[in-house]
Design a protein around this motif. Structure first.
Motif, PDB file in Angstrom:
ATOM      1  N   PRO A  90       0.830  -1.215   0.000  1.00  0.00           N
ATOM      2  CA  PRO A  90       0.000   0.000   0.000  1.00  0.00           C
ATOM      3  C   PRO A  90       0.858   1.256   0.000  1.00  0.00           C
ATOM      4  O   PRO A  90       1.934   1.286   0.610  1.00  0.00           O
ATOM      5  CB  PRO A  90      -0.808  -0.130   1.294  1.00  0.00           C
ATOM      6  CG  PRO A  90      -0.017  -1.047   2.154  1.00  0.00           C
ATOM      7  CD  PRO A  90       0.679  -1.996   1.228  1.00  0.00           C
ATOM      8  N   PRO A  91       0.406   2.314  -0.669  1.00  0.00           N
ATOM      9  CA  PRO A  91       1.218   3.532  -0.751  1.00  0.00           C
ATOM     10  C   PRO A  91       1.394   4.250   0.583  1.00  0.00           C
ATOM     11  O   PRO A  91       2.312   5.036   0.749  1.00  0.00           O
ATOM     12  CB  PRO A  91       0.438   4.404  -1.748  1.00  0.00           C
ATOM     13  CG  PRO A  91      -0.962   3.867  -1.718  1.00  0.00           C
ATOM     14  CD  PRO A  91      -0.843   2.411  -1.451  1.00  0.00           C
ATOM     15  N   ASN A  92       0.510   3.951   1.558  1.00  0.00           N
ATOM     16  CA  ASN A  92       0.623   4.634   2.854  1.00  0.00           C
ATOM     17  C   ASN A  92       1.601   3.955   3.803  1.00  0.00           C
ATOM     18  O   ASN A  92       1.708   4.314   4.970  1.00  0.00           O
ATOM     19  CB  ASN A  92      -0.762   4.724   3.517  1.00  0.00           C
ATOM     20  CG  ASN A  92      -1.384   3.358   3.724  1.00  0.00           C
ATOM     21  OD1 ASN A  92      -0.766   2.327   3.445  1.00  0.00           O
ATOM     22  ND2 ASN A  92      -2.630   3.332   4.189  1.00  0.00           N
ATOM     23  N   GLY A  93       2.319   2.941   3.311  1.00  0.00           N
ATOM     24  CA  GLY A  93       3.339   2.294   4.132  1.00  0.00           C
ATOM     25  C   GLY A  93       2.844   1.174   5.001  1.00  0.00           C
ATOM     26  O   GLY A  93       3.523   0.762   5.931  1.00  0.00           O
ATOM     27  N   GLY A  94       1.626   0.640   4.747  1.00  0.00           N
ATOM     28  CA  GLY A  94       1.114  -0.465   5.551  1.00  0.00           C
ATOM     29  C   GLY A  94       1.827  -1.772   5.240  1.00  0.00           C
ATOM     30  O   GLY A  94       2.724  -1.844   4.398  1.00  0.00           O
ATOM     31  N   MET A  95       1.374  -2.831   5.907  1.00  0.00           N
ATOM     32  CA  MET A  95       1.982  -4.139   5.707  1.00  0.00           C
ATOM     33  C   MET A  95       1.629  -4.677   4.325  1.00  0.00           C
ATOM     34  O   MET A  95       0.471  -4.610   3.894  1.00  0.00           O
ATOM     35  CB  MET A  95       1.497  -5.113   6.781  1.00  0.00           C
ATOM     36  CG  MET A  95       2.066  -4.837   8.152  1.00  0.00           C
ATOM     37  SD  MET A  95       3.852  -5.164   8.204  1.00  0.00           S
ATOM     38  CE  MET A  95       3.866  -6.925   7.913  1.00  0.00           C
ATOM     39  N   PRO A  96       2.611  -5.230   3.577  1.00  0.00           N
ATOM     40  CA  PRO A  96       2.299  -5.826   2.274  1.00  0.00           C
ATOM     41  C   PRO A  96       1.333  -6.995   2.426  1.00  0.00           C
ATOM     42  O   PRO A  96       1.307  -7.682   3.443  1.00  0.00           O
ATOM     43  CB  PRO A  96       3.667  -6.300   1.772  1.00  0.00           C
ATOM     44  CG  PRO A  96       4.668  -5.517   2.560  1.00  0.00           C
ATOM     45  CD  PRO A  96       4.046  -5.272   3.888  1.00  0.00           C
ATOM     46  N   ARG A  97       0.551  -7.223   1.378  1.00  0.00           N
ATOM     47  CA  ARG A  97      -0.438  -8.290   1.398  1.00  0.00           C
ATOM     48  C   ARG A  97      -0.188  -9.231   0.232  1.00  0.00           C
ATOM     49  O   ARG A  97      -0.011  -8.794  -0.909  1.00  0.00           O
ATOM     50  CB  ARG A  97      -1.852  -7.703   1.298  1.00  0.00           C
ATOM     51  CG  ARG A  97      -2.950  -8.752   1.212  1.00  0.00           C
ATOM     52  CD  ARG A  97      -4.302  -8.094   1.128  1.00  0.00           C
ATOM     53  NE  ARG A  97      -5.362  -9.070   0.923  1.00  0.00           N
ATOM     54  CZ  ARG A  97      -6.653  -8.768   0.819  1.00  0.00           C
ATOM     55  NH1 ARG A  97      -7.028  -7.501   0.900  1.00  0.00           N
ATOM     56  NH2 ARG A  97      -7.557  -9.705   0.627  1.00  0.00           N
ATOM     57  N   VAL A  98      -0.175 -10.544   0.520  1.00  0.00           N
ATOM     58  CA  VAL A  98       0.012 -11.541  -0.539  1.00  0.00           C
ATOM     59  C   VAL A  98      -1.285 -11.664  -1.316  1.00  0.00           C
ATOM     60  O   VAL A  98      -2.347 -11.943  -0.747  1.00  0.00           O
ATOM     61  CB  VAL A  98       0.408 -12.912   0.056  1.00  0.00           C
ATOM     62  CG1 VAL A  98       0.534 -13.952  -1.056  1.00  0.00           C
ATOM     63  CG2 VAL A  98       1.716 -12.798   0.817  1.00  0.00           C
ATOM     64  N   ILE A  99      -1.215 -11.453  -2.635  1.00  0.00           N
ATOM     65  CA  ILE A  99      -2.423 -11.518  -3.465  1.00  0.00           C
ATOM     66  C   ILE A  99      -2.365 -12.675  -4.456  1.00  0.00           C
ATOM     67  O   ILE A  99      -3.310 -12.861  -5.226  1.00  0.00           O
ATOM     68  CB  ILE A  99      -2.653 -10.186  -4.213  1.00  0.00           C
ATOM     69  CG1 ILE A  99      -1.466  -9.861  -5.122  1.00  0.00           C
ATOM     70  CG2 ILE A  99      -2.908  -9.062  -3.235  1.00  0.00           C
ATOM     71  CD1 ILE A  99      -1.691  -8.624  -5.966  1.00  0.00           C
ATOM     72  N   GLY A 100      -1.300 -13.431  -4.467  1.00  0.00           N
ATOM     73  CA  GLY A 100      -1.243 -14.562  -5.381  1.00  0.00           C
ATOM     74  C   GLY A 100       0.080 -15.292  -5.319  1.00  0.00           C
ATOM     75  O   GLY A 100       1.046 -14.805  -4.723  1.00  0.00           O
ATOM     76  N   THR A 101       0.104 -16.471  -5.927  1.00  0.00           N
ATOM     77  CA  THR A 101       1.316 -17.288  -6.014  1.00  0.00           C
ATOM     78  C   THR A 101       1.510 -17.711  -7.465  1.00  0.00           C
ATOM     79  O   THR A 101       0.549 -18.092  -8.139  1.00  0.00           O
ATOM     80  CB  THR A 101       1.212 -18.533  -5.123  1.00  0.00           C
ATOM     81  OG1 THR A 101       0.984 -18.123  -3.770  1.00  0.00           O
ATOM     82  CG2 THR A 101       2.501 -19.342  -5.175  1.00  0.00           C
ATOM     83  N   ILE A 102       2.735 -17.618  -7.936  1.00  0.00           N
ATOM     84  CA  ILE A 102       3.069 -17.980  -9.309  1.00  0.00           C
ATOM     85  C   ILE A 102       3.887 -19.264  -9.271  1.00  0.00           C
ATOM     86  O   ILE A 102       4.891 -19.351  -8.559  1.00  0.00           O
ATOM     87  CB  ILE A 102       3.852 -16.853 -10.000  1.00  0.00           C
ATOM     88  CG1 ILE A 102       3.017 -15.573 -10.010  1.00  0.00           C
ATOM     89  CG2 ILE A 102       4.227 -17.239 -11.416  1.00  0.00           C
ATOM     90  CD1 ILE A 102       3.776 -14.347 -10.444  1.00  0.00           C
TER      91      ILE A 102
END
Length: 503
Positions: A395-407
């Motif tokens: 997120p642009p506000n510096g929050g924790m990254p979120r996993v949205i998928g696996t390749i």
């Protein structure tokens, strides 16, 4: 004469109470505490037996038994009291004196008790000391090595130069100090060996205390050497590795000081470098070195920098071009087989796959490497040949990254930014060791224009991924923030224009 002490019951209760408290505070030393308690109880039982013998009118036997077991009781009680002071009360007060100080204190009390008993028996202590001077000198001469080790152990404990738990190196031997005893110091090595080093030898040797500096956390600098061809500018090698190593979170590698790379010398026609990092768990030196080397090698391969071998000039009559051609054909076959495993290219002819294989670039990544970074410019389409990678939205506000998928192997990524011209919309990190091939933007767009069915597959995959990305953005959206709504039409418009131009 009384053969039973009136204080025996009270002393028994005291010994039991102290032993229970010691067992609760230091359960790992239960064997020592229980053995001492059994010795005390044996002394009490012996005094009771002396009283019984006196009742049976055996005064001589009762007297001898009472003297022996009273000494046994006193010795055990002094030891229990010493344990209580040095292993219970002082630690509760925040003090942790060296074990050898505890032993000395108990020994002094033993000597004091012995002198009191000798004086009570009518022995002249002055004459005893005088007549035993020669005997003492003989004993001291015969035990000079033992006494030297004892005094050395006392000196080590008092000046606190080496502490239990320190990692030390003595000559070619290194390990962790487990205990410092009267005669020797116990060293536990990484090979699960316990080495007994006489304290006198430890005092005479050069001892390096690993990873310890006053006022700093325990960490030890490790140095990994490697060589690179002199055709690669040193500034590029250093910048590439330092930028990558400082981004990685490798277990047992300190963040500060950060890993660094230096040009260390010239060796057999190559440039010799050193990668230096700080190890936080000294027990894991070899395994951490191995993991750092894995990341180092993968980083150099991605940058197109080959780890060099010693160079020697050999005058050959004829070059082996046939061997080079064989190696190249083998690599092209491997790439073609990889393209067949990717659903996007499964419908291409062998000649089309061969043309694409010619333009692919090999790009390996070690576990934890950042393959693409959200916000960076896009130049490549990535084809995964081996391993798995995770897609994260930051997120642009510096929050924790979120996993949205696996390749997974046989899939591709990076198509969205290539088609829209925007920066990367998500970060992709290697979940395992990953082997990728990269296809340039121009080659990818040319392929889409010539093969409509591939463009349809890309549309389908992009639709699914765009939905996942929008869900992640919505979950982080702040009330009143219109940035997401403006970005989505813009992205859709770019995609429509591209596919309209390439129907």
């Amino acid at each position: 004469m009384s053969f039973w002490s009136a204080e025996a019951p009270a002393l028994t209760v005291l010994a039991l109470a102290l032993t229970v408290a010691l067992l609760r505070a230091r359960p790992h030393e239960r064997t020592v505490f229980l053995n001492t308690l059994w010795l005390f109880l044996m002394g009490i039982a012996g005094q009771a037996a002396a009283a019984a013998l006196a009742g049976l009118d055996f005064p001589g036997a009762a007297h001898g038994t009472q003297i022996v077991f009273r000494i046994v009781t006193a010795v055990a009680l002094i030891r229990i009291l010493g344990f209580a002071v040095f292993r219970l009360l002082l630690p509760l007060a925040g003090k942790q004196p060296p074990r050898i100080i505890e032993d000395l204190a108990i020994m002094v009390v033993y000597l004091g008790y012995g002198f009191v008993q000798l004086r009570a028996a009518g022995v002249d202590l002055a004459s005893l000391v005088t007549t035993s001077a020669i005997l003492t000198a003989v004993i001291a001469f015969a035990m000079q090595d033992t006494l030297g080790n004892v005094l050395a152990g006392l000196a080590i404990q008092l000046d606190n130069s080496v502490q239990v738990g320190d990692w030390i190196k003595v000559d070619e031997l290194s390990g962790r100090v487990r205990d410092i005893r009267w005669r020797s110091t116990l060293l536990e090595t990484r090979n699960w060996e316990t080495v007994v080093i006489p304290n006198g030898m430890l005092m005479k040797s050069r001892v390096a205390i690993l990873g310890r500096r006053e006022g700093a956390p325990r960490q030890w600098r490790r140095i990994l050497g490697f060589m690179v061809d002199p055709g690669v500018p040193p500034a590029r090698v250093i910048a590439t590795l330092e930028d990558e190593m400082r981004e990685l979170a490798i277990p047992n590698v300190a963040r500060s000081p950060a890993p660094s790379v230096v040009l260390h010398g010239f060796d057999e026609g190559n440039l010799r470098y050193q990668l230096r990092y700080w190890l936080t768990d000294l027990l894991e030196d070899d395994s951490t070195d191995s993991m750092v080397r894995v990341h180092l090698f993968a980083t150099l391969q991605r940058a197109g920098i080959r780890v060099a071998e010693p160079q020697r000039t050999v005058h050959a009559i004829q070059r082996d071009e046939a061997h080079a051609a064989t190696v190249r054909r083998r690599e092209l076959t491997r790439r073609t087989q990889m393209l067949s495993s990717v659903g996007l290219f499964a419908g291409l002819s062998d000649s089309e796959k061969a043309d694409i294989a010619e333009g692919l670039q090999y790009a390996p990544f070690a576990r934890g490497d950042v393959i693409t970074k959200q916000g960076n410019a896009a130049h490549w389409l990535y084809l995964v040949a081996f391993g798995e990678a995770e897609v994260l939205y930051e997120p642009p506000n510096g929050g924790m990254p979120r996993v949205i998928g696996t390749i997974h192997a046989g899939e591709f990524f990076g198509e969205m930014a290539l088609l829209t011209g925007d920066a990367r919309s998500a970060t992709v990190i290697a979940k395992t060791d990953v082997e990728c091939y990269r296809l340039e933007r121009a080659s990818f767009q040319e392929l889409l224009a010539s093969r409509p069915e591939i463009a349809d597959e890309v549309k389908r995959v992009m639709g699914t991924r765009r939905t996942d990305l929008e869900h992640a953005r919505q979950s982080y959206a702040v009330a009143g923030d219109g940035s997401r709504g403006a970005r989505t039409p813009n992205l859709l418009g770019r995609l429509r224009r591209f596919f309209a131009a390439n129907p």
